[in-house]
Design an enzyme around this catalytic site. Structure first.
Site, PDB file in Angstrom:
ATOM      1  N   ASP A 107      46.847  62.685  51.513  1.00 24.13           N
ATOM      2  CA  ASP A 107      48.043  63.346  50.990  1.00 24.13           C
ATOM      3  C   ASP A 107      47.686  64.533  50.101  1.00 24.13           C
ATOM      4  OD1 ASP A 107      46.995  61.806  48.929  1.00 24.13           O
ATOM      5  OD2 ASP A 107      48.799  60.620  48.595  1.00 24.13           O
ATOM      6  N   ASP A 110      42.616  66.419  44.916  1.00 26.52           N
ATOM      7  CA  ASP A 110      42.798  66.693  43.487  1.00 26.52           C
ATOM      8  C   ASP A 110      41.417  66.916  42.865  1.00 26.52           C
ATOM      9  OD1 ASP A 110      44.157  66.861  41.047  1.00 26.52           O
ATOM     10  OD2 ASP A 110      44.149  64.704  40.745  1.00 26.52           O
ATOM     11  N   PHE A 159      51.982  67.132  38.454  1.00 24.68           N
ATOM     12  CA  PHE A 159      51.982  65.817  39.108  1.00 24.68           C
ATOM     13  C   PHE A 159      53.184  65.765  40.051  1.00 24.68           C
ATOM     14  CE2 PHE A 159      52.525  61.309  39.732  1.00 24.68           C
ATOM     15  CZ  PHE A 159      51.209  60.920  39.940  1.00 24.68           C
ATOM     16  N   VAL A 160      52.894  65.577  41.333  1.00 24.40           N
ATOM     17  CA  VAL A 160      53.966  65.631  42.331  1.00 24.40           C
ATOM     18  C   VAL A 160      54.194  64.265  42.978  1.00 24.40           C
ATOM     19  CG1 VAL A 160      53.756  68.093  42.865  1.00 24.40           C
ATOM     20  CG2 VAL A 160      52.308  66.453  44.088  1.00 24.40           C
TER      21      VAL A 160
HETATM   22  P1  5GP Z   1      41.188  62.809  43.885  1.00 26.57           P
HETATM   23  O1  5GP Z   1      40.214  61.723  44.141  1.00 26.57           O
HETATM   24  O2  5GP Z   1      41.026  64.033  44.726  1.00 26.57           O
HETATM   25  O3  5GP Z   1      41.253  63.148  42.423  1.00 26.57           O
HETATM   26  O4  5GP Z   1      42.611  62.237  44.091  1.00 26.57           O
HETATM   27  C1  5GP Z   1      43.176  61.901  45.261  1.00 26.57           C
HETATM   28  C2  5GP Z   1      44.262  60.884  45.017  1.00 26.57           C
HETATM   29  O5  5GP Z   1      44.823  61.012  43.695  1.00 26.57           O
HETATM   30  C3  5GP Z   1      45.408  61.089  45.938  1.00 26.57           C
HETATM   31  O6  5GP Z   1      45.241  60.379  47.117  1.00 26.57           O
HETATM   32  C4  5GP Z   1      46.573  60.573  45.138  1.00 26.57           C
HETATM   33  O7  5GP Z   1      46.666  59.185  45.302  1.00 26.57           O
HETATM   34  C5  5GP Z   1      46.209  60.836  43.712  1.00 26.57           C
HETATM   35  N1  5GP Z   1      46.850  62.047  43.171  1.00 26.57           N
HETATM   36  C6  5GP Z   1      46.250  63.185  42.787  1.00 26.57           C
HETATM   37  N2  5GP Z   1      47.140  64.095  42.366  1.00 26.57           N
HETATM   38  C7  5GP Z   1      48.354  63.512  42.506  1.00 26.57           C
HETATM   39  C8  5GP Z   1      49.698  63.957  42.255  1.00 26.57           C
HETATM   40  O8  5GP Z   1      50.001  65.087  41.830  1.00 26.57           O
HETATM   41  N3  5GP Z   1      50.681  63.050  42.548  1.00 26.57           N
HETATM   42  C9  5GP Z   1      50.429  61.817  43.029  1.00 26.57           C
HETATM   43  N4  5GP Z   1      51.482  61.045  43.265  1.00 26.57           N
HETATM   44  N5  5GP Z   1      49.187  61.371  43.267  1.00 26.57           N
HETATM   45  C10 5GP Z   1      48.159  62.222  43.021  1.00 26.57           C
END
Ligand code: 5GP
Length: 188
Positions: A107, A110, A159-160
């Site tokens: 999805d 980040d 944060f979405v």
């Molecule tokens: P990463 O490991 O790249 O930091 O994060 C990936 C995961 O963090 C995504 O699959 C999601 O579950 C969560 N995440 C990161 N940013 C957001 C956001 O803005 N909203 C939501 N709902 N989840 C996020």
């Protein structure tokens, strides 16, 4: 005492960042790109539970190739809005990835920790090829370098929720991608 404020916040208090129509158009383009790149081949779409499910369902229907599905489960934000910095596999794939054209479907990209971790897991299974399809990218928060091969939208550091993305398991069913105002998750 529960430190979290009650959810859900009324949708009327949220700002729509990306509308359902914009998502539909962009995901169709991504599907066309994948169809072109893998012409004459099969693809295995591996979604990351639970956030990528709605994106995977729409993307898959835009791909005009033989396609199969599988899913990883990872520990993620749980009820918080900040990453813990550690990634843990809570569900492995059920099928073999060896020799397959694996497209990891996520999805949002980040910090990059989740996809870097899952990329290593997939590569250990010796796929024929490996690509990443991500609906959203928040490059401002990247800790580990990684890019999506197929990307929907680059978004600001907000944060979405919606279109599969949750806050404390809520809002996944919103058809648009909305910014969750900090009042919805800052305690007190
Ligand atoms: P990463 O490991 O790249 O930091 O994060 C990936 C995961 O963090 C995504 O699959 C999601 O579950 C969560 N995440 C990161 N940013 C957001 C956001 O803005 N909203 C939501 N709902 N989840 C996020």
């Amino acid at each position: 005492m529960n430190p979290l404020p009650p959810v859900p916040l009324p949708v009327s208090r949220m700002k729509v960042l990306i509308t359902r129509d914009e998502i539909t158009r962009r995901v169709a383009e991504m599907g066309r790109d994948i169809t072109r790149d893998f012409e004459g081949q099969s693809v295995l779409l591996v979604g990351v539970l639970k956030g990528a499910t709605i994106f995977l369902a729409e993307l898959a229907r835009s791909i005009e190739l033989d396609a199969t599905f599988d899913f990883f489960g990872v520990s993620s934000y749980a009820d918080r809005t900040q990453p813990s910095g550690e990634v843990r596999l809570t569900k492995d794939v059920d099928t073999s990835l060896e020799g397959k054209n694996v497209i990891l479907v996520e999805d949002i990209l980040d910090t990059g920790l989740t996809l870097n971790y899952l990329k290593n897991v997939v590569l250990q299974h010796q796929p024929r090829s490996f690509k990443i399809a991500a609906l959203l990218d928040k490059p401002a928060r990247r800790i580990q370098p990684i890019d999506a091969d197929y990307l929907g939208f680059t978004i600001p550091n907000e944060f979405v929720v919606g279109y599969g993305l949750d806050y404390a398991e809520h809002y996944r069913n919103l058809p648009d991608i909305c910014i969750l105002p900090p009042e919805a998750y800052s305690a007190g």
